[in-house]
Design an enzyme around this catalytic site. Sequence first.
Site, PDB file in Angstrom:
ATOM      1  N   SER A 110       0.823  -1.208   0.000  1.00 53.33           N
ATOM      2  CA  SER A 110       0.000   0.000   0.000  1.00 53.33           C
ATOM      3  C   SER A 110       0.858   1.261   0.000  1.00 53.33           C
ATOM      4  O   SER A 110       1.930   1.299   0.608  1.00 53.33           O
ATOM      5  CB  SER A 110      -0.924   0.001   1.217  1.00 53.33           C
ATOM      6  OG  SER A 110      -0.216  -0.262   2.380  1.00 53.33           O
ATOM      7  N   GLN A 139       1.753   4.560   1.463  1.00 51.29           N
ATOM      8  CA  GLN A 139       1.602   4.875   2.880  1.00 51.29           C
ATOM      9  C   GLN A 139       2.583   5.954   3.312  1.00 51.29           C
ATOM     10  O   GLN A 139       3.508   6.298   2.584  1.00 51.29           O
ATOM     11  CB  GLN A 139       1.866   3.629   3.718  1.00 51.29           C
ATOM     12  CG  GLN A 139       3.216   2.982   3.420  1.00 51.29           C
ATOM     13  CD  GLN A 139       3.412   1.682   4.189  1.00 51.29           C
ATOM     14  OE1 GLN A 139       4.198   1.621   5.118  1.00 51.29           O
ATOM     15  NE2 GLN A 139       2.691   0.649   3.810  1.00 51.29           N
ATOM     16  N   HIS A 162       4.287   7.420   7.379  1.00 54.05           N
ATOM     17  CA  HIS A 162       4.304   7.174   8.815  1.00 54.05           C
ATOM     18  C   HIS A 162       4.394   8.511   9.535  1.00 54.05           C
ATOM     19  O   HIS A 162       5.132   9.393   9.108  1.00 54.05           O
ATOM     20  CB  HIS A 162       5.493   6.291   9.190  1.00 54.05           C
ATOM     21  CG  HIS A 162       5.514   5.022   8.406  1.00 54.05           C
ATOM     22  ND1 HIS A 162       4.566   4.043   8.575  1.00 54.05           N
ATOM     23  CD2 HIS A 162       6.320   4.597   7.414  1.00 54.05           C
ATOM     24  CE1 HIS A 162       4.813   3.061   7.719  1.00 54.05           C
ATOM     25  NE2 HIS A 162       5.870   3.370   7.006  1.00 54.05           N
ATOM     26  N   LYS A 221       7.693   6.046  13.230  1.00 55.11           N
ATOM     27  CA  LYS A 221       8.104   4.782  12.636  1.00 55.11           C
ATOM     28  C   LYS A 221       9.019   5.001  11.435  1.00 55.11           C
ATOM     29  O   LYS A 221       8.650   4.713  10.301  1.00 55.11           O
ATOM     30  CB  LYS A 221       6.863   3.988  12.216  1.00 55.11           C
ATOM     31  CG  LYS A 221       7.161   2.530  11.868  1.00 55.11           C
ATOM     32  CD  LYS A 221       5.976   1.901  11.163  1.00 55.11           C
ATOM     33  CE  LYS A 221       6.268   0.472  10.769  1.00 55.11           C
ATOM     34  NZ  LYS A 221       5.595   0.065   9.551  1.00 55.11           N
ATOM     35  N   GLU A 262      11.719   4.143   8.772  1.00 58.82           N
ATOM     36  CA  GLU A 262      12.050   2.846   8.171  1.00 58.82           C
ATOM     37  C   GLU A 262      13.234   3.001   7.232  1.00 58.82           C
ATOM     38  O   GLU A 262      13.371   4.020   6.573  1.00 58.82           O
ATOM     39  CB  GLU A 262      10.890   2.352   7.286  1.00 58.82           C
ATOM     40  CG  GLU A 262       9.651   1.982   8.013  1.00 58.82           C
ATOM     41  CD  GLU A 262       8.498   1.632   7.074  1.00 58.82           C
ATOM     42  OE1 GLU A 262       7.657   0.846   7.484  1.00 58.82           O
ATOM     43  OE2 GLU A 262       8.426   2.165   5.949  1.00 58.82           O
ATOM     44  N   HIS A 275       5.322   6.590   0.363  1.00 63.71           N
ATOM     45  CA  HIS A 275       6.166   5.554  -0.226  1.00 63.71           C
ATOM     46  C   HIS A 275       5.378   4.259  -0.379  1.00 63.71           C
ATOM     47  O   HIS A 275       4.333   4.078   0.245  1.00 63.71           O
ATOM     48  CB  HIS A 275       7.412   5.302   0.640  1.00 63.71           C
ATOM     49  CG  HIS A 275       7.106   4.854   2.032  1.00 63.71           C
ATOM     50  ND1 HIS A 275       6.834   5.739   3.056  1.00 63.71           N
ATOM     51  CD2 HIS A 275       6.997   3.622   2.590  1.00 63.71           C
ATOM     52  CE1 HIS A 275       6.592   5.077   4.159  1.00 63.71           C
ATOM     53  NE2 HIS A 275       6.677   3.780   3.908  1.00 63.71           N
ATOM     54  N   ARG A 279      -2.452   4.799   5.351  1.00 63.44           N
ATOM     55  CA  ARG A 279      -2.510   4.186   4.016  1.00 63.44           C
ATOM     56  C   ARG A 279      -3.438   4.942   3.082  1.00 63.44           C
ATOM     57  O   ARG A 279      -4.389   5.566   3.523  1.00 63.44           O
ATOM     58  CB  ARG A 279      -3.029   2.747   4.114  1.00 63.44           C
ATOM     59  CG  ARG A 279      -2.081   1.809   4.791  1.00 63.44           C
ATOM     60  CD  ARG A 279      -2.586   0.364   4.693  1.00 63.44           C
ATOM     61  NE  ARG A 279      -1.640  -0.526   5.344  1.00 63.44           N
ATOM     62  CZ  ARG A 279      -1.629  -0.776   6.642  1.00 63.44           C
ATOM     63  NH1 ARG A 279      -2.520  -0.220   7.423  1.00 63.44           N
ATOM     64  NH2 ARG A 279      -0.716  -1.589   7.160  1.00 63.44           N
ATOM     65  N   LYS A 290      -6.939  -2.385   2.864  1.00 60.18           N
ATOM     66  CA  LYS A 290      -7.049  -2.030   4.279  1.00 60.18           C
ATOM     67  C   LYS A 290      -7.626  -0.624   4.473  1.00 60.18           C
ATOM     68  O   LYS A 290      -7.865   0.098   3.517  1.00 60.18           O
ATOM     69  CB  LYS A 290      -5.669  -2.090   4.930  1.00 60.18           C
ATOM     70  CG  LYS A 290      -5.103  -3.493   5.034  1.00 60.18           C
ATOM     71  CD  LYS A 290      -3.826  -3.464   5.843  1.00 60.18           C
ATOM     72  CE  LYS A 290      -3.120  -4.809   5.810  1.00 60.18           C
ATOM     73  NZ  LYS A 290      -1.743  -4.709   6.276  1.00 60.18           N
TER      74      LYS A 290
HETATM   75 ZN   LIG Z   1       6.358   2.210   5.311  1.00 57.45          ZN
END
Ligand SMILES: [Zn+2]
Length: 414
Positions: free
Chosen positions: A108, A110, A112, A135, A137, A268, A287, A293
């Site tokens: 998806s 998304q 953060h 979050k 990443e 991303h 998302r 979802k």
């Molecule tokens: Zn991510």
Amino acid sequence: MSNDLVRVIGGPQNYAWGKLGSNSSVARFAHASDPQNVIIDESLPYAEYWMGTHPKVPTTLSTNGEKLSDLISSNPEKYLSKSIMEKFNLKNSLPFLFKVLSIEKVLSIQSHPDKKLAEQLRLKDPEHYPDDNHKPEMAIAITDFEAFCGFKPLETIKDHLLNIKEFSSLIGDETTQIFINNPSKENLKLVFSKVMNSNDDDLIKYSNSLVLKAKENPSLYGETLSDLILRLNDQFPNDIGLFCGCLMLNHCILKTGEAMFLQACEPHAYISGDIIECMAASDNVIRSGFTPKFKDVETLISSLTYSTNNVDEQKLNPANFERGNGDAIFNLYDPPIDEFSVLQVKFDKKGKANCKGINGPSIIIVTEGNGIISNNDENKLDVFTGAVFFVAPNVELNIETNDSLVLYRAYCEA
Ligand SMILES: [Zn+2]
């Protein structure tokens, strides 16, 4: 027995977007780590392999099946270090989650939240935003890998609006003119918001036309973009991601060993390939496309930074690691956050290397090769592709191999 250096076993996750059976690095690593319990089913997708202390998929010790989180809570000062406990307020868990991902279908689109937004979202909607942490990443490619990352440069989006009738029609003449006359951050937000709020009839009509043109005349949009549109439409027909992803986000391609770090509030999506991923311990995802979802379009629109860097600026270049010696190459991927860094240790041929202690906990995964790892003469462990180890703080390691060997070590130091 000392657990300063101990082999551990992570857990695979069979999400639908994963590569099938033994095509998946996740499946092969999981099987190698735990051959009795993980029998590869060639018809199942193996998407993620989790290594860490997340309660959903607890990592266990290979010696006695004890949970890694229980080992840590038995003596957090020894296994986390006092400074990590204090800095992140932890007693039985790691500040990061380490993963392998094998991606067959796009994930998806998304973003953060940063820490401040995560706190607000948790208060407002605890069901969809379960914790108040940020979050960040980082992804390191272990095969060829492609992803969407950040918005395309404003001039590229302007070109797309001028040349791709379906895109300008979807957002309407008025918004198209506003952006073409003044391609700015504010107007990018306006375009993105129009795309995300377009109605279903328009989306079906214009995506059908976009896909048809990409199929019949690939050079119209460029071969790479046309190919991407067709592939993703096969996976998610008529999805809004064809517009907000393919036409608005950078298409990043990483070779093995290249990395990208995803800042908070940057859009991303991973598209294909196998990666090592490290993230701060959090489940916060906003998302918006290529997903069945929960979509939180308004939060996504209002929270993104709308920065537009070109593809190369999304990559994170490795630095030297001062505490490694010997025949291996040490590449340090060190993003601008506190929760984790990832070290790549790579032998091109037979050799020995030494790695000085790190003042915090770490997890190692071997992605290629065989050898021996030890922290002292009594504790020598076999290294093999897929093997995972937990290393306590301040433990010096020796690694040796008779051939090429690649391992990745996630750690947190405070
Ligand atoms: Zn991510």
